[in-house]
Design a protein around this motif. Structure first.
Motif, PDB file in Angstrom:
ATOM      1  N   TYR A 290       0.854  -1.180   0.000  1.00 45.51           N
ATOM      2  CA  TYR A 290       0.000   0.000   0.000  1.00 45.51           C
ATOM      3  C   TYR A 290       0.889   1.228   0.000  1.00 45.51           C
ATOM      4  O   TYR A 290       1.764   1.372   0.846  1.00 45.51           O
ATOM      5  CB  TYR A 290      -0.918   0.010   1.224  1.00 45.51           C
ATOM      6  CG  TYR A 290      -1.747   1.269   1.337  1.00 45.51           C
ATOM      7  CD1 TYR A 290      -2.656   1.604   0.346  1.00 45.51           C
ATOM      8  CD2 TYR A 290      -1.624   2.119   2.425  1.00 45.51           C
ATOM      9  CE1 TYR A 290      -3.416   2.746   0.437  1.00 45.51           C
ATOM     10  CE2 TYR A 290      -2.385   3.261   2.529  1.00 45.51           C
ATOM     11  CZ  TYR A 290      -3.274   3.576   1.528  1.00 45.51           C
ATOM     12  OH  TYR A 290      -4.027   4.717   1.613  1.00 45.51           O
TER      13      TYR A 290
ATOM     14  N   LYS B  30       0.909   5.082   0.518  1.00 44.80           N
ATOM     15  CA  LYS B  30       0.092   6.163   1.067  1.00 44.80           C
ATOM     16  C   LYS B  30       0.193   7.436   0.241  1.00 44.80           C
ATOM     17  O   LYS B  30      -0.750   8.217   0.181  1.00 44.80           O
ATOM     18  CB  LYS B  30       0.499   6.456   2.509  1.00 44.80           C
ATOM     19  CG  LYS B  30       0.013   5.436   3.491  1.00 44.80           C
ATOM     20  CD  LYS B  30       0.277   5.861   4.905  1.00 44.80           C
ATOM     21  CE  LYS B  30      -0.260   4.824   5.858  1.00 44.80           C
ATOM     22  NZ  LYS B  30      -0.057   5.215   7.257  1.00 44.80           N
TER      23      LYS B  30
ATOM     24  N   ASN C 164      -1.889   6.546  -2.912  1.00 43.10           N
ATOM     25  CA  ASN C 164      -3.141   5.857  -2.558  1.00 43.10           C
ATOM     26  C   ASN C 164      -3.406   4.657  -3.460  1.00 43.10           C
ATOM     27  O   ASN C 164      -4.527   4.416  -3.889  1.00 43.10           O
ATOM     28  CB  ASN C 164      -4.329   6.821  -2.582  1.00 43.10           C
ATOM     29  CG  ASN C 164      -4.267   7.843  -1.496  1.00 43.10           C
ATOM     30  OD1 ASN C 164      -3.770   7.561  -0.410  1.00 43.10           O
ATOM     31  ND2 ASN C 164      -4.732   9.038  -1.775  1.00 43.10           N
TER      32      ASN C 164
ATOM     33  N   HIS D 276      -6.841   5.080  -5.700  1.00 40.78           N
ATOM     34  CA  HIS D 276      -7.701   5.910  -4.857  1.00 40.78           C
ATOM     35  C   HIS D 276      -8.175   5.164  -3.610  1.00 40.78           C
ATOM     36  O   HIS D 276      -9.287   5.389  -3.141  1.00 40.78           O
ATOM     37  CB  HIS D 276      -8.900   6.449  -5.637  1.00 40.78           C
ATOM     38  CG  HIS D 276      -8.537   7.109  -6.926  1.00 40.78           C
ATOM     39  ND1 HIS D 276      -7.833   8.279  -6.982  1.00 40.78           N
ATOM     40  CD2 HIS D 276      -8.750   6.741  -8.209  1.00 40.78           C
ATOM     41  CE1 HIS D 276      -7.640   8.610  -8.244  1.00 40.78           C
ATOM     42  NE2 HIS D 276      -8.175   7.687  -9.008  1.00 40.78           N
TER      43      HIS D 276
ATOM     44  N   LYS E 234      -7.957   4.810   0.222  1.00 38.22           N
ATOM     45  CA  LYS E 234      -7.511   5.687   1.305  1.00 38.22           C
ATOM     46  C   LYS E 234      -7.685   5.015   2.657  1.00 38.22           C
ATOM     47  O   LYS E 234      -8.623   4.265   2.877  1.00 38.22           O
ATOM     48  CB  LYS E 234      -8.287   6.996   1.276  1.00 38.22           C
ATOM     49  CG  LYS E 234      -8.022   7.790   0.018  1.00 38.22           C
ATOM     50  CD  LYS E 234      -8.752   9.092   0.033  1.00 38.22           C
ATOM     51  CE  LYS E 234      -8.444   9.841  -1.251  1.00 38.22           C
ATOM     52  NZ  LYS E 234      -9.140  11.102  -1.318  1.00 38.22           N
ATOM     53  N   ASN E 235      -6.755   5.306   3.549  1.00 34.43           N
ATOM     54  CA  ASN E 235      -6.810   4.883   4.943  1.00 34.43           C
ATOM     55  C   ASN E 235      -6.934   3.367   5.107  1.00 34.43           C
ATOM     56  O   ASN E 235      -7.801   2.871   5.801  1.00 34.43           O
ATOM     57  CB  ASN E 235      -7.961   5.582   5.678  1.00 34.43           C
ATOM     58  CG  ASN E 235      -7.840   7.087   5.625  1.00 34.43           C
ATOM     59  OD1 ASN E 235      -6.730   7.622   5.657  1.00 34.43           O
ATOM     60  ND2 ASN E 235      -8.946   7.768   5.543  1.00 34.43           N
TER      61      ASN E 235
END
Length: 85
Positions: free
Chosen positions: A39, A41, A44, A59, A61-62
């Motif tokens: 992943y 960050k 994304n 895209h 996220k988190n």
């Protein structure tokens, strides 16, 4: 030759507007738990292992877990394959 501007268009039924850029999840879909390979960050981007195939999801996220649940329709490798987080 330019066309005439059509000024008298009337809808016979009620019309509904929708956002064509947003993907909606269909009612009939399958779910697969997939291992996260990496992943990023900054960008994304999420790389997952989907039934032995690597898939990059943009895209995302988190993401803080090591396994994600992916909803999908169709079969991987076919033109009808679509997936969502």
């Amino acid at each position: 030759m330019p066309r005439k501007k059509n000024e008298s268009i009337q809808a016979k039924e009620s019309t509904q507007f929708f956002d064509a850029t947003r993907k909606t999840i269909p009612e009939k879909y399958k779910t697969e738990k997939c291992k996260i390979l990496s992943y990023n960050k900054k960008t994304n981007e999420l790389d997952i292992d989907f039934k032995g195939h690597g898939i990059r999801i943009k895209h995302a996220k988190n993401i803080e877990t090591s396994i994600v649940s992916v909803k999908y329709t169709g079969e991987i490798g076919q033109t009808n394959f679509s997936y969502w987080l």
